[in-house]
Enzyme design. Sequence first.
Site, PDB file in Angstrom:
ATOM      1  N   HIS A 205       0.849  -1.189   0.000  1.00 42.60           N
ATOM      2  CA  HIS A 205       0.000   0.000   0.000  1.00 42.60           C
ATOM      3  C   HIS A 205       0.885   1.239   0.000  1.00 42.60           C
ATOM      4  CE1 HIS A 205       1.218  -0.508   4.178  1.00 42.60           C
ATOM      5  NE2 HIS A 205       0.907   0.760   4.392  1.00 42.60           N
ATOM      6  N   ASP A 207       0.830   5.268   1.858  1.00 40.63           N
ATOM      7  CA  ASP A 207       0.188   5.997   2.954  1.00 40.63           C
ATOM      8  C   ASP A 207      -0.512   7.227   2.388  1.00 40.63           C
ATOM      9  OD1 ASP A 207       1.290   4.155   4.700  1.00 40.63           O
ATOM     10  OD2 ASP A 207       3.030   5.414   5.164  1.00 40.63           O
ATOM     11  N   HIS A 262       4.789   0.088  -0.071  1.00 39.00           N
ATOM     12  CA  HIS A 262       5.551  -0.741   0.860  1.00 39.00           C
ATOM     13  C   HIS A 262       4.667  -1.827   1.457  1.00 39.00           C
ATOM     14  CE1 HIS A 262       3.797   2.695   2.990  1.00 39.00           C
ATOM     15  NE2 HIS A 262       3.820   1.986   4.112  1.00 39.00           N
ATOM     16  N   ARG A 272       7.957  -8.798  15.182  1.00 36.25           N
ATOM     17  CA  ARG A 272       8.341  -7.479  14.676  1.00 36.25           C
ATOM     18  C   ARG A 272       7.381  -6.469  15.266  1.00 36.25           C
ATOM     19  NH1 ARG A 272       7.464  -3.611  10.608  1.00 36.25           N
ATOM     20  NH2 ARG A 272       9.421  -2.650   9.930  1.00 36.25           N
TER      21      ARG A 272
END
Length: 333
Positions: A205, A207, A262, A272
């Site tokens: 996607h 931002d 990303h 993570r």
Amino acid sequence: MVVFSKPTIADYPLIINCKSTTLCPGIPIVDLSEPDAKQFVVKSCEEYGFFKVVNHGVPLELISRLENEAAMFFSFPLSEKQKGGPPDPFGYGNKSIGPNGDVGWIEYLLLTANQELNSQKLTAIFGKYPEKLCSALNDYVSAMKKMACELLELMADGLSVKPRNIFSKLLMDEQSDSVFRLNNYPPCQELQAPNGKNMIGFGEHTDPQIISVLRSNNTSGLQISLRNGSWISVPPDANSFFINVGDSLQVMTNARFKSVRHRVLANSSKSRFSMIYFGGPPLNEKIAPLPSLMEGKESLYKEFTWFEYKKSAYKSRLGDNRLSQFERMFEAV
């Protein structure tokens, strides 16, 4: 030591991705202590829409405070965390990303940058005001907002646009629609896909906001897409920050800066954890290319308000090109 909670297999679907990737040691780096940082910021935004920030001046103690408090939250039983959900859009989310069917190997806490609203949401989860978490959260968000504004002013300097705060004033506005996200990607060793395929933690996607400031622990997983469509893995660095150009900044620069596509791949053995500040403009702010950057060129985008774009983005899937319906169409000559 706080240990993140581990979901059961039944909690998450298997999502795989086959695209080949490479490890790229050449991610652009901006050293904020250097006098020519503005040139590196502009070049990075033009070529990648993404860069790493070092010598940023943010105390590591401020980072670890929030990480420890967030880790404690994510270690709670699922039934406790779900008191803060489902997201409306703010609150605790697990597996589902947005309202349109996107899913990932993730749990998260999405918050506004408004301290009072966050206090209400978090009090509902904890049953009382979580003073340590709210204090760490407020301090961290303030530091991220300051850094984002500093970077936006370096961009303005590097582009030779005036006034210097033409971008940063949108984040400084009391009505700024900025948000903050805490992500936990649990390890998924038992679901490691064969044949080099990977579990998607957060699908590809861009931002929608102006700028995003990301910090994660030392677990790999973040990848960005290059202009040729290939994906590169971003080496983790818990002491640095990573900056994404958002869709709104792409429009304001008339596509001189490109928002970076990303994604995050889940790790087979380690959690993570990431913390992201999304700097957004006020809802009624008109988003359009800056006249000073047009240089006699046609505007590539129709003017729209942040509210209109946000509403449109909320109806889309993660991987959609959200800007496509706001692009101007030109007839071939």
